[in-house]
Design a protein around this motif. Structure first.
Motif, PDB file in Angstrom:
ATOM      1  N   LEU A 121       0.803  -1.225   0.000  1.00  0.00           N
ATOM      2  CA  LEU A 121       0.000   0.000   0.000  1.00  0.00           C
ATOM      3  C   LEU A 121       0.831   1.268   0.000  1.00  0.00           C
ATOM      4  N   TRP A 122       1.970   1.239   0.681  1.00  0.00           N
ATOM      5  CA  TRP A 122       2.613   2.462   1.141  1.00  0.00           C
ATOM      6  C   TRP A 122       3.264   3.303   0.039  1.00  0.00           C
ATOM      7  N   PRO A 123       3.801   2.724  -1.030  1.00  0.00           N
ATOM      8  CA  PRO A 123       4.286   3.604  -2.105  1.00  0.00           C
ATOM      9  C   PRO A 123       3.175   4.471  -2.699  1.00  0.00           C
ATOM     10  N   SER A 124       1.970   3.910  -2.834  1.00  0.00           N
ATOM     11  CA  SER A 124       0.857   4.700  -3.362  1.00  0.00           C
ATOM     12  C   SER A 124       0.431   5.772  -2.369  1.00  0.00           C
ATOM     13  N   VAL A 125       0.433   5.439  -1.071  1.00  0.00           N
ATOM     14  CA  VAL A 125       0.097   6.433  -0.051  1.00  0.00           C
ATOM     15  C   VAL A 125       1.122   7.560  -0.063  1.00  0.00           C
ATOM     16  N   ASN A 126       2.399   7.198  -0.119  1.00  0.00           N
ATOM     17  CA  ASN A 126       3.455   8.209  -0.135  1.00  0.00           C
ATOM     18  C   ASN A 126       3.318   9.126  -1.346  1.00  0.00           C
ATOM     19  N   GLN A 127       3.030   8.538  -2.492  1.00  0.00           N
ATOM     20  CA  GLN A 127       2.891   9.337  -3.710  1.00  0.00           C
ATOM     21  C   GLN A 127       1.720  10.319  -3.591  1.00  0.00           C
ATOM     22  N   ALA A 128       0.591   9.850  -3.030  1.00  0.00           N
ATOM     23  CA  ALA A 128      -0.575  10.717  -2.885  1.00  0.00           C
ATOM     24  C   ALA A 128      -0.340  11.838  -1.878  1.00  0.00           C
ATOM     25  N   LEU A 129       0.544  11.603  -0.914  1.00  0.00           N
ATOM     26  CA  LEU A 129       0.900  12.642   0.064  1.00  0.00           C
ATOM     27  C   LEU A 129       2.038  13.535  -0.447  1.00  0.00           C
ATOM     28  N   ASN A 130       2.477  13.286  -1.665  1.00  0.00           N
ATOM     29  CA  ASN A 130       3.612  14.011  -2.252  1.00  0.00           C
ATOM     30  C   ASN A 130       4.882  13.836  -1.418  1.00  0.00           C
ATOM     31  N   GLY A 131       4.935  12.747  -0.672  1.00  0.00           N
ATOM     32  CA  GLY A 131       6.129  12.460   0.114  1.00  0.00           C
ATOM     33  C   GLY A 131       6.410  13.474   1.203  1.00  0.00           C
ATOM     34  N   ARG A 132       5.376  14.213   1.651  1.00  0.00           N
ATOM     35  CA  ARG A 132       5.581  15.297   2.609  1.00  0.00           C
ATOM     36  C   ARG A 132       4.611  15.176   3.784  1.00  0.00           C
ATOM     37  N   TRP A 133       5.084  15.562   4.949  1.00  0.00           N
ATOM     38  CA  TRP A 133       4.258  15.626   6.148  1.00  0.00           C
ATOM     39  C   TRP A 133       4.508  16.980   6.812  1.00  0.00           C
ATOM     40  N   GLN A 134       3.524  17.856   6.696  1.00  0.00           N
ATOM     41  CA  GLN A 134       3.616  19.207   7.247  1.00  0.00           C
ATOM     42  C   GLN A 134       4.934  19.896   6.860  1.00  0.00           C
ATOM     43  N   ASN A 275      -5.055  -0.056  -4.625  1.00  0.00           N
ATOM     44  CA  ASN A 275      -5.384   1.330  -4.949  1.00  0.00           C
ATOM     45  C   ASN A 275      -6.464   1.877  -4.026  1.00  0.00           C
ATOM     46  N   ASP A 276      -7.503   1.066  -3.793  1.00  0.00           N
ATOM     47  CA  ASP A 276      -8.616   1.540  -2.981  1.00  0.00           C
ATOM     48  C   ASP A 276      -8.240   1.634  -1.503  1.00  0.00           C
ATOM     49  N   ALA A 277      -7.475   0.660  -1.011  1.00  0.00           N
ATOM     50  CA  ALA A 277      -7.039   0.722   0.392  1.00  0.00           C
ATOM     51  C   ALA A 277      -6.103   1.898   0.612  1.00  0.00           C
ATOM     52  N   ALA A 278      -5.211   2.146  -0.346  1.00  0.00           N
ATOM     53  CA  ALA A 278      -4.312   3.300  -0.240  1.00  0.00           C
ATOM     54  C   ALA A 278      -5.118   4.597  -0.220  1.00  0.00           C
ATOM     55  N   ALA A 279      -6.161   4.679  -1.041  1.00  0.00           N
ATOM     56  CA  ALA A 279      -6.992   5.888  -1.071  1.00  0.00           C
ATOM     57  C   ALA A 279      -7.689   6.106   0.268  1.00  0.00           C
ATOM     58  N   LEU A 280      -8.110   5.026   0.913  1.00  0.00           N
ATOM     59  CA  LEU A 280      -8.743   5.152   2.235  1.00  0.00           C
ATOM     60  C   LEU A 280      -7.748   5.681   3.267  1.00  0.00           C
ATOM     61  N   TRP A 281      -6.512   5.206   3.210  1.00  0.00           N
ATOM     62  CA  TRP A 281      -5.484   5.716   4.116  1.00  0.00           C
ATOM     63  C   TRP A 281      -5.200   7.199   3.832  1.00  0.00           C
ATOM     64  N   VAL A 282      -5.101   7.553   2.583  1.00  0.00           N
ATOM     65  CA  VAL A 282      -4.797   8.942   2.226  1.00  0.00           C
ATOM     66  C   VAL A 282      -5.900   9.869   2.720  1.00  0.00           C
ATOM     67  N   ALA A 283      -7.152   9.432   2.604  1.00  0.00           N
ATOM     68  CA  ALA A 283      -8.262  10.273   3.064  1.00  0.00           C
ATOM     69  C   ALA A 283      -8.142  10.577   4.553  1.00  0.00           C
ATOM     70  N   ARG A 284      -7.608   9.643   5.329  1.00  0.00           N
ATOM     71  CA  ARG A 284      -7.420   9.864   6.769  1.00  0.00           C
ATOM     72  C   ARG A 284      -6.180  10.702   7.064  1.00  0.00           C
ATOM     73  N   LEU A 285      -5.116  10.459   6.336  1.00  0.00           N
ATOM     74  CA  LEU A 285      -3.828  11.079   6.678  1.00  0.00           C
ATOM     75  C   LEU A 285      -3.637  12.464   6.074  1.00  0.00           C
ATOM     76  N   LYS A 286      -4.203  12.706   4.892  1.00  0.00           N
ATOM     77  CA  LYS A 286      -3.849  13.929   4.165  1.00  0.00           C
ATOM     78  C   LYS A 286      -4.201  15.209   4.920  1.00  0.00           C
ATOM     79  N   PRO A 287      -5.357  15.278   5.616  1.00  0.00           N
ATOM     80  CA  PRO A 287      -5.627  16.525   6.342  1.00  0.00           C
ATOM     81  C   PRO A 287      -4.537  16.885   7.344  1.00  0.00           C
ATOM     82  N   VAL A 288      -3.965  15.884   8.001  1.00  0.00           N
ATOM     83  CA  VAL A 288      -2.898  16.157   8.969  1.00  0.00           C
ATOM     84  C   VAL A 288      -1.574  16.387   8.253  1.00  0.00           C
ATOM     85  N   ALA A 289      -1.284  15.562   7.261  1.00  0.00           N
ATOM     86  CA  ALA A 289      -0.016  15.703   6.545  1.00  0.00           C
ATOM     87  C   ALA A 289       0.095  17.064   5.862  1.00  0.00           C
ATOM     88  N   SER A 290      -1.044  17.604   5.446  1.00  0.00           N
ATOM     89  CA  SER A 290      -1.028  18.907   4.779  1.00  0.00           C
ATOM     90  C   SER A 290      -1.042  20.065   5.763  1.00  0.00           C
TER      91      SER A 290
END
Length: 307
Positions: A121-134, A275-290
């Motif tokens: 899952l995690w390469p897709s999650v990282n890509q969707a987060l643009n590899g950045r956390w705050q 793809n779908d599981a990664a999208a579910l993780w991104v939906a949870r993480l992106k508000p904080v990561a951004s």
């Protein structure tokens, strides 16, 4: 003159084979009479731990991708769906920084730190987060072993506990703050019919053990129990109870049990399931990561949250 006696070498060879055959049968019989070595659950777990992938010797160093910035660590823990047991992605995400055994290298799936040879899952999650956390580059660390139960993670003498303690100490040795722990596990406990209270208390004890080693980041807990024909209701209820405890350190992760059977290969995800599981993780993480506020249980600054 005496006649020369001819030795029947064919008969000798046949006799030798017969002797050797009898000797082999005797040895096999003796071996069968010896008591078989008892293979303990600890032996089986240790064997699975040995299946964890190391960092490839050809993996490029992380440093050029970090551009001299302060990185933060996202730590993944769990079983096969946190590891490399999914079907490979149709369009693999770019390699990402991975911390393993104290060294940082660029890797795509299968990732160092997890068992399995397939997708993750995690390469897709990282890509969707643009590899950045705050504003900071993310370095990922994976500790994931297929079929692992909460007892194997939490019990003091477990080989898996000893393994993750070693890896956590090596993460601490980098002095890079851990901003989040992503927990993707539960199928094995659904299979074993682990009682709700036992899972709840075991997961709380596991987090306390990680905190005791110096990592006090929020734990994002997925509901990850789907493995037919087993019922994961007890595990799901344990997660629900932990999430409603004030200041428990647990944060609601995605419900990956909603990934349909058509996107699974038994207990594991297909490429579409990834793809779908990664999208579910991104939906949870992106508000904080951004850097967005308003997520309960998570500090406004990720670097401040991870110690």
């Amino acid at each position: 003159m005496t006649e020369e006696r001819k030795i029947p070498w064919g008969a000798v060879a046949i006799g030798a084979v017969a002797v050797l055959s009898c000797a082999g049968m005797l040895a096999a019989g003796v071996a069968m009479m010896r008591p078989a070595k008892n293979v303990t659950p600890e032996d089986k777990l240790a064997s699975r731990i040995q299946g964890i992938r190391g960092m490839p010797v050809t993996a490029p160093d992380c440093a050029p991708l970090l551009h001299g910035e302060q990185p933060v660590v996202v730590l993944v823990m769990g079983q096969s769906n946190a590891a490399n047991h999914a079907q490979p992605a149709r369009e693999p995400a770019p390699p990402m920084p991975v911390l393993h055994d104290g060294g940082c290298g660029l890797s795509s799936a299968p990732l160092p730190g997890g068992t399995g040879t397939g997708g993750s899952l995690w390469p897709s999650v990282n890509q969707a987060l643009n590899g950045r956390w705050q504003g900071h580059p993310i370095v990922w660390s994976v500790i994931a072993v297929d079929s692992s139960t909460i007892d194997e993670w939490a019990m003091p003498q477990s080989p898996l506990r000893q393994y993750w303690q070693m890896q956590v100490d090596r993460i601490k040795g980098t002095h890079w703050p851990v901003v989040a722990v992503l927990w993707q596990q539960g199928e094995a406990d659904a299979r074993d019919r682990t009682a709700m209270a036992d899972y709840r208390d075991g997961l709380a004890a596991l987090r306390a053990g990680v905190v005791a080693r110096g990592i006090d980041a929020p734990w994002w807990v997925a509901r990850s129990t789907h493995c037919p024909p087993h019922d994961g209701g007890q595990v799901r209820e344990a997660v629900r109870q932990l999430l409603v405890i004030p200041d428990s350190g647990f944060v609601e992760g995605p419900d990956t049990d909603q990934i349909p059977a058509a996107e699974r290969d038994g207990c594991h995800f297909t490429a579409q399931g990834v793809n779908d599981a990664a999208a579910l993780w991104v939906a949870r993480l992106k508000p904080v990561a951004s850097g967005a506020a308003g997520v309960p249980g998570v500090a406004a600054s990720g670097v401040a949250a991870g110690k």
